[in-house]
Design an enzyme around this catalytic site. Structure first.
Site, short mmCIF file in Angstrom:
data_model
loop_
_atom_site.label_atom_id
_atom_site.label_comp_id
_atom_site.label_asym_id
_atom_site.label_seq_id
_atom_site.Cartn_x
_atom_site.Cartn_y
_atom_site.Cartn_z
N PHE A 157 30.49 3.49 54.15
CA PHE A 157 31.57 3.71 55.14
C PHE A 157 32.91 3.79 54.41
CE2 PHE A 157 33.64 -0.57 55.65
CZ PHE A 157 32.82 -1.28 54.79
N ASP B 50 37.18 5.46 42.50
CA ASP B 50 35.73 5.38 42.69
C ASP B 50 35.54 4.22 43.67
OD1 ASP B 50 33.09 6.56 41.41
OD2 ASP B 50 32.72 4.42 41.52
N LYS C 51 34.36 7.20 32.53
CA LYS C 51 34.34 6.30 33.68
C LYS C 51 34.90 4.97 33.25
CE LYS C 51 33.02 6.71 37.92
NZ LYS C 51 32.80 7.93 38.72
N VAL D 222 34.07 8.37 50.64
CA VAL D 222 33.12 9.48 50.52
C VAL D 222 32.38 9.68 51.85
CG1 VAL D 222 31.02 10.21 49.33
CG2 VAL D 222 32.92 9.24 48.02
N TRP E 163 33.35 8.78 54.75
CA TRP E 163 34.35 9.24 55.73
C TRP E 163 34.54 10.76 55.65
CZ3 TRP E 163 39.20 11.20 54.00
CH2 TRP E 163 40.10 11.50 55.02
O1 2IT Z 1 32.30 10.06 40.66
C1 2IT Z 1 33.28 10.82 40.69
O2 2IT Z 1 33.19 12.02 40.47
C2 2IT Z 1 34.58 10.23 41.00
N1 2IT Z 1 34.65 9.02 41.21
C3 2IT Z 1 35.82 11.06 41.00
C4 2IT Z 1 36.31 11.26 39.61
C5 2IT Z 1 37.64 11.98 39.50
O3 2IT Z 1 38.16 12.01 38.37
O4 2IT Z 1 38.16 12.51 40.48
#
Ligand code: 2IT
Length: 445
Positions: free
Chosen positions: A236, A164, A124, A239, A241
């Site tokens: 909103f 994200d 991340k 995700v 959506w």
């Molecule tokens: O929390 C997650 O799974 C995402 N933000 C997507 C991560 C991704 O590599 O598609």
């Protein structure tokens, strides 16, 4: 496994990293029984190695705003674990971003990615940069500066970022564009790209769609169906959506959305026009939902409140970590909620989860429910590696298969003696076992 000892050592090493410590504790509590049946895990210090990121990259991100002033932010990439495949996980741009949050997300991502059945490790990244109120040019300059700090650590077989919170298709495009210039290769490193340059169909919808496929599996397991159910959604963004779109298509009624300013209650339920309007609200860059109530008569805005005070059949937290606390859970349970599926990562606090499990309310954690997003990222990587593009139907069908596979993995490890399905336990054990076996196979390194 001595959880108290492990946790106090971690707390001493990483004081104050509360989200990270919270995520680790949840996994340890779930896997301890299985772990204790495998003395070889203990001998190889699997858990001690698994809770520590492989590597953390921190860098200064300096850029120039529209007034010509120099701005500084902190950039991070937490490469958590690549036992199963290249590091993979999103990038978050939000004022709240810190190392604890990115470590919790990278840790969760490792198990989530294991559940997808695809070969992806966990990572991340992000920055404390706030996109709120920024111009398009400022966003671009920031994304480019961020890439200058990170590009050397990325690559299609090394580390593949995605979006994200605060990072959508536009930001991925700006980052990938700069990355491509720096490495002088169009190697697909980044998922959630534009369709014209290697992106996958259905990727924007995938997190929400996958979550609803998972909810359908859970309902089917109970001999129930989604048609006619009322649903509270928070958030909103992308995700929320995708979840609203699929829930509505499947015949459920979504009655809430929310933002940092409060929530909207719309008893008539969302429809195509209202769901599209979510995109407009997001694109405004103001991070508020209040204007929805002015635009759609019959709906109401509740300032500073959360949607969990509403009586609904299903609650879908789609905003951010710890957005649903113990009191919220008690209110939902008192109102007879049937099911809570985290679409955000670690959307529920430990107190909320305890409340759901104690009341035998069906609850599933983010790492299972929202894995469709990263799974479809995995499908984007496959398409890039093959230099081709699948149809929306093909991607959607694969997403379906993956989500029901994740559901089956949860059942394998999550059924309790009274028949209650503990999806948290199931998901954590299934994810953990795959990563643990991969680490065992690769030796002590
Ligand atoms: O929390 C997650 O799974 C995402 N933000 C997507 C991560 C991704 O590599 O598609």
């Amino acid at each position: 496994m001595d959880i108290n000892k492990l946790m106090s050592e971690l707390e001493a090493k990483h004081p104050g990293e509360k989200e990270y410590l919270q995520a680790v504790r949840e996994v340890l509590l779930c896997v301890q029984d299985v772990y204790n049946q495998h003395p070889e895990f203990e001998r190889n210090k699997i858990i001690e190695r698994m809770v520590e990121p492989d590597r953390i990259v921190t860098f200064r991100v300096t850029w120039i705003d529209d007034k010509g002033e120099v701005q500084n932010n902190i950039g991070y990439r937490v490469q958590f674990n690549n036992a199963i495949g290249p590091y993979k996980g999103g990038i978050r741009f939000h004022a709240s971003v810190n190392l604890s949050i990115l470590k919790f997300l990278g840790f969760e991502q490792t198990f989530k990615n294991a559940l997808t059945t695809l070969p992806m490790g966990g990572a991340k990244g992000g920055s404390d940069f706030s996109p709120r109120g920024k111009s398009d040019r400022e966003i671009m300059r920031f994304c480019q500066a961020f890439m200058l700090g990170l590009w050397k650590n990325l690559g299609p077989d090394r580390d593949v970022p995605a979006g994200d919170i605060g990072v959508g298709g536009r930001e991925v495009g700006y980052m990938y564009g700069m990355y491509k210039r720096l490495v002088n290769q169009h190697d697909g490193t980044f998922t959630g790209k534009g369709l014209e340059f290697g992106g996958s169909l259905i990727r924007p919808e995938a997190t929400g769609f996958g979550a609803l496929y998972f909810v359908q599996s859970m309902l089917k397991e109970k001999g129930d169906d989604i048609k006619g159910k009322t649903i509270a959604i928070s958030g909103f963004g992308n995700v929320a959506w995708g979840a609203a779109l699929k829930a509505t298509e499947l015949g459920a009624k979504v009655v809430t959305i929310s933002g940092p300013d409060g929530y909207i209650y719309d008893p008539a339920g969302l429809d195509a026009e209202k769901i599209n309007y979510m995109l407009e609200l997001r694109a405004s860059g103001n991070d508020v939902v209040a204007p929805y109530a002015d635009k759609f008569p019959g709906s109401e805005f509740f300032a500073g409140k959360k949607p969990w005070e509403r009586k609904v059949d299903i609650a879908l937290p789609c905003a951010t970590q710890n957005e649903l606390n113990g009191d919220d859970a008690k209110a939902l349970v008192a109102n007879g909620v049937e099911m809570v599926a985290e679409v955000s990562n670690m959307g529920c606090t430990p107190e909320a989860i305890d409340t759901f499990i104690a009341s035998r309310t069906t609850y599933a954690p983010g790492k299972a429910v929202n894995a469709g997003g990263v799974a479809t990222s995995g499908l984007e990587m496959s398409q890039n590696a093959m230099h081709l593009q699948w149809s929306a139907e093909e991607v959607d069908q694969k997403l379906h298969t993956i989500m029901s596979d994740i559901h089956a993995q949860c059942l394998k490890y999550g059924v309790e003696s009274d028949g209650y399905i503990n999806y948290m336990k199931g998901a954590n054990i299934a994810g953990f076992m795959k990563v643990a076996h991969a680490m065992m196979g690769e030796g002590v390194c």
